[in-house]
Design a protein around this motif. Sequence first.
Motif, PDB file in Angstrom:
ATOM      1  N   GLU A 183       8.962  -6.365 -13.657  1.00  5.24           N
ATOM      2  CA  GLU A 183       9.703  -5.224 -13.134  1.00  5.24           C
ATOM      3  C   GLU A 183       8.753  -4.136 -12.650  1.00  5.24           C
ATOM      4  N   ARG A 184       7.679  -3.922 -13.391  1.00  5.10           N
ATOM      5  CA  ARG A 184       6.708  -2.894 -13.002  1.00  5.10           C
ATOM      6  C   ARG A 184       6.022  -3.276 -11.696  1.00  5.10           C
ATOM      7  N   ILE A 185       5.627  -4.541 -11.568  1.00  4.35           N
ATOM      8  CA  ILE A 185       4.989  -4.993 -10.333  1.00  4.35           C
ATOM      9  C   ILE A 185       5.942  -4.822  -9.158  1.00  4.35           C
ATOM     10  N   SER A 186       7.187  -5.248  -9.352  1.00  7.70           N
ATOM     11  CA  SER A 186       8.174  -5.155  -8.278  1.00  7.70           C
ATOM     12  C   SER A 186       8.406  -3.703  -7.873  1.00  7.70           C
ATOM     13  N   MET A 187       8.496  -2.818  -8.861  1.00  5.48           N
ATOM     14  CA  MET A 187       8.704  -1.399  -8.573  1.00  5.48           C
ATOM     15  C   MET A 187       7.534  -0.838  -7.763  1.00  5.48           C
ATOM     16  N   LEU A 188       6.305  -1.154  -8.187  1.00 11.96           N
ATOM     17  CA  LEU A 188       5.134  -0.651  -7.477  1.00 11.96           C
ATOM     18  C   LEU A 188       5.064  -1.213  -6.068  1.00 11.96           C
ATOM     19  N   PHE A 189       5.371  -2.499  -5.926  1.00 14.69           N
ATOM     20  CA  PHE A 189       5.351  -3.106  -4.596  1.00 14.69           C
ATOM     21  C   PHE A 189       6.365  -2.433  -3.673  1.00 14.69           C
ATOM     22  N   LEU A 190       7.591  -2.278  -4.139  1.00 12.33           N
ATOM     23  CA  LEU A 190       8.632  -1.691  -3.295  1.00 12.33           C
ATOM     24  C   LEU A 190       8.304  -0.253  -2.918  1.00 12.33           C
ATOM     25  N   GLU A 191       7.654   0.469  -3.831  1.00 11.67           N
ATOM     26  CA  GLU A 191       7.233   1.836  -3.510  1.00 11.67           C
ATOM     27  C   GLU A 191       6.118   1.822  -2.469  1.00 11.67           C
ATOM     28  N   LEU A 192       5.167   0.893  -2.624  1.00 12.04           N
ATOM     29  CA  LEU A 192       4.092   0.767  -1.640  1.00 12.04           C
ATOM     30  C   LEU A 192       4.661   0.419  -0.270  1.00 12.04           C
ATOM     31  N   LEU A 193       5.612  -0.509  -0.266  1.00 12.57           N
ATOM     32  CA  LEU A 193       6.234  -0.917   0.994  1.00 12.57           C
ATOM     33  C   LEU A 193       6.967   0.255   1.636  1.00 12.57           C
ATOM     34  N   ASP A 194       7.715   0.978   0.828  1.00 11.26           N
ATOM     35  CA  ASP A 194       8.495   2.102   1.356  1.00 11.26           C
ATOM     36  C   ASP A 194       7.594   3.188   1.916  1.00 11.26           C
ATOM     37  N   HIS A 195       6.438   3.394   1.286  1.00 15.39           N
ATOM     38  CA  HIS A 195       5.545   4.470   1.717  1.00 15.39           C
ATOM     39  C   HIS A 195       4.739   4.105   2.965  1.00 15.39           C
ATOM     40  N   GLN A 196       4.902   2.889   3.477  1.00 17.74           N
ATOM     41  CA  GLN A 196       4.292   2.548   4.762  1.00 17.74           C
ATOM     42  C   GLN A 196       5.037   3.239   5.914  1.00 17.74           C
ATOM     43  N   PHE A 197       6.240   3.709   5.624  1.00 19.21           N
ATOM     44  CA  PHE A 197       7.129   4.233   6.664  1.00 19.21           C
ATOM     45  C   PHE A 197       7.517   5.686   6.380  1.00 19.21           C
ATOM     46  N   PRO A 198       7.919   6.435   7.423  1.00 19.14           N
ATOM     47  CA  PRO A 198       7.972   6.025   8.822  1.00 19.14           C
ATOM     48  C   PRO A 198       6.580   5.937   9.445  1.00 19.14           C
ATOM     49  N   VAL A 199       6.429   5.071  10.426  1.00 16.02           N
ATOM     50  CA  VAL A 199       5.149   4.906  11.106  1.00 16.02           C
ATOM     51  C   VAL A 199       5.075   5.871  12.285  1.00 16.02           C
ATOM     52  N   SER A 200       3.870   6.088  12.773  1.00 18.40           N
ATOM     53  CA  SER A 200       3.649   6.878  13.976  1.00 18.40           C
ATOM     54  C   SER A 200       2.353   6.394  14.595  1.00 18.40           C
ATOM     55  N   LEU A 201       2.029   6.897  15.751  1.00 19.25           N
ATOM     56  CA  LEU A 201       0.792   6.478  16.411  1.00 19.25           C
ATOM     57  C   LEU A 201      -0.432   6.900  15.612  1.00 19.25           C
ATOM     58  N   ASP A 202      -0.285   7.914  14.762  1.00 22.60           N
ATOM     59  CA  ASP A 202      -1.385   8.366  13.905  1.00 22.60           C
ATOM     60  C   ASP A 202      -1.239   7.871  12.470  1.00 22.60           C
ATOM     61  N   ASN A 203      -0.168   7.159  12.197  1.00 26.24           N
ATOM     62  CA  ASN A 203       0.090   6.685  10.839  1.00 26.24           C
ATOM     63  C   ASN A 203       0.662   5.268  10.922  1.00 26.24           C
ATOM     64  N   VAL A 204      -0.202   4.329  11.305  1.00 27.57           N
ATOM     65  CA  VAL A 204       0.250   2.948  11.500  1.00 27.57           C
ATOM     66  C   VAL A 204       0.399   2.250  10.153  1.00 27.57           C
ATOM     67  N   MET A 205       1.088   1.132  10.152  1.00 28.69           N
ATOM     68  CA  MET A 205       1.299   0.361   8.939  1.00 28.69           C
ATOM     69  C   MET A 205      -0.040  -0.194   8.457  1.00 28.69           C
TER      70      MET A 205
END
Length: 300
Positions: A186-208
């Motif tokens: 559960e901890r791994i999944s929570m950290l992964f989903l938070e990492l994934l969510d924090h990739q966004f929103p993207v911009s030309l200065d903040n790419v994935m």
Amino acid sequence: MKPRETLEEFYILHGKEHDQDAHCNVYRREDFECSKNLKPVYRRDFYKVSMMCEGTGILSYADKFIKIDKPSIVFLNPLIPYSWEPTSSVQTGYFCLFTEEFVSSELKNESLSQSVLFKAGGDHVFFPDEASIQLLKNVYESMLNEAQSNYDNKYSLLRNYIQIIMHEAMKIQPPQTYAQHSNASERISMLFLELLDHQFPVSLDNVMLLKNANEFATQLNIHTNHLNKALKETTGKTTSEWIAGRVMKEAKSLLQFSNWSVNEIAYCLGFEHSSNFIISFKKKTGDSPNQFRKRILSKS
């Protein structure tokens, strides 16, 4: 988990002034409120090399935690999401903070390029013996004096001291005292989903930044298979399925609500070539990106 912490925010958290012209600073732990809890942060924009002389605490990252109850040296780079929980009121020792601008070719030379300081995976906590403890104390004291000096080449000298610390740590056998959190999946999944969510929103200065399962696993300091197993167990989806789904969601949003070109969207979402993005998008939706955009806009 907070998405990012700058060096300036770190200083504010600890009630200290920040000299923005200084790319490397050295402190005593007891002078810097290092007993303060540090919450998990997805990404920090600085490196930290810390030595605990007295005190105890728990360092956690990904599904692992390690109890620090004796003198230790800890290496943390901008890609390691970690948290610190002190378990004693006494916290003495040293630490240095430095930015990417401070990292030179000498500091990242061939022999040191595999150091834990520059790797997201691997062990980052080492327990030196008595001889190493004394050597490291002397190095940190010299760094403290040098950081406060007016010597024109002091930063070159500070890099040399950091190299000594790195080499000393490389001599030490990594600890085998890591424990697993009881709710590791559960901890791994929570950290992964938070990492994934924090990739966004993207911009030309903040790419994935993290684009595949291996990169996410490395960020979390675990094996890709371990990450996949945890996600499958807790969510029913694999890492790749989660990433692809989130990328498609962002792509559809950008096609509908922005005036970005397909090339710009592909770039921000981590595709090396826009043709790869077009093929992937059409496979998932049945439309090319331009067809999707025209169809959506015609309905609005």
